[in-house]
Enzyme design. Structure first.
Site, PDB file in Angstrom:
ATOM      1  CE  LYS A  76      -1.267   2.266   3.712  1.00  0.00           C
ATOM      2  NZ  LYS A  76      -1.707   2.780   4.774  1.00  0.00           N
ATOM      3  CB  CYS A  96     -25.359  13.623  -0.457  1.00  0.00           C
ATOM      4  SG  CYS A  96     -23.879  12.431  -0.139  1.00  0.00           S
TER       5      CYS A  96
END
Length: 280
Positions: free
Chosen positions: A165, A243
């Site tokens: 990672k 949103c």
């Protein structure tokens, strides 16, 4: 009938006890992409356009000092990522600023004694191990790489404490090349929740993602989705308002709900129930 790995030699060479058959590696581009992934991905890009997540101010891209030259910049990118495991971005940011005041170059970290360095990074998780890894890495970088960090993710993974990672993210930020996707635990959870992968570990998630995600997204996916996950988990009111203000409010609210944000409960907390009912 023991199944413990690494039993004494002398068994038949074909079957080492406790090891499953060798997994066949998934080749990039060999998997069928999930339905509607592009709509979801572009929705997340829209929700992340304001760059206001913790990773945007205290992540591996934002923290390193650019004015000290590329070699120092790259070393600081590596350091930020090494500090980041099991540690919140805000703490990484604070620690990086302390190190930068001390002098965050490979030569200076190499010269700083263990106890002093450990004191400077004492707020990050597993700081004793990280101090050891930073000292060992500084030694390797100076003696084997002429003072610059290793130039590829594969070589970075040979440094102590650097896993896939970290290596893929550092490679992308420091060298602007991408040989793999950096997947953290949050991405691992989100992509399983979305059924984009079916995996048990971040490494499996990485391999499955690389199996279908177009290569031009490999470099940016970590930055976009880590920030998105942070906001969904830690900045719920802001995320609900984003949103509602987005081009597809209903889809956006449905997406954060899939990612375990209890939309109606949080809407009640922040006085957004009517707004959310109107679009749901």
């Amino acid at each position: 009938k023991s199944k413990s790995p690494g039993k004494a030699p002398g068994k038949s060479p074909g079957k080492s006890p406790g090891r499953s058959p060798k997994r066949v590696r998934i080749e990039p581009g060999s998997l069928k992409p999930p339905a509607n992934w592009e709509q979801i991905y572009s929705l997340v890009e829209e929700l992340r356009a304001d760059r206001s997540a913790p990773v945007d101010t205290d992540g591996g891209e934002a923290l390193p000092e650019k004015h000290l030259g590329e070699v120092v910049y790259r070393f600081q990118v590596l350091t930020a990522l090494m500090l980041s495991s099991q540690t919140k971005d805000a703490v990484v940011g604070e620690t990086m600023r302390i190190l930068q005041q001390h002098g965050l170059t490979v030569e200076n970290i190499h010269q700083t004694d263990h106890q002093t360095l450990n004191g400077l990074i004492k707020k990050v998780g597993f700081h004793n191990n990280k101090t050891k890894f930073m000292k060992q890495s500084a030694e390797i970088i100076l003696t084997q790489y002429n003072g610059d960090i290793p130039p590829t993710a594969d070589e970075m993974m040979k440094l102590p404490g650097v896993g896939p990672k970290m290596a893929y993210i550092v490679e992308n930020i420091a060298f602007d090349t991408t040989s793999g996707i950096g997947v953290d635990t949050h991405m691992h959870r989100m992509f399983n929740d979305l059924k984009w992968v079916t995996s048990k570990t971040p490494e499996e998630t990485r391999e499955q993602l690389e199996g279908w995600l177009p290569r031009d997204k490999w470099g940016s996916i970590n930055y976009i989705w880590v920030g998105f996950g942070q906001e969904v988990q830690q900045q719920k009111e802001k995320m609900l308002r984003k949103c509602l203000a987005s081009n597809s409010p209903r889809e956006a609210l449905g997406l954060v709900k899939k990612l375990r944000l209890d939309v109606m409960k949080e809407a009640k907390r922040f006085g957004l129930e009517d707004d959310i009912r109107r679009v749901m």
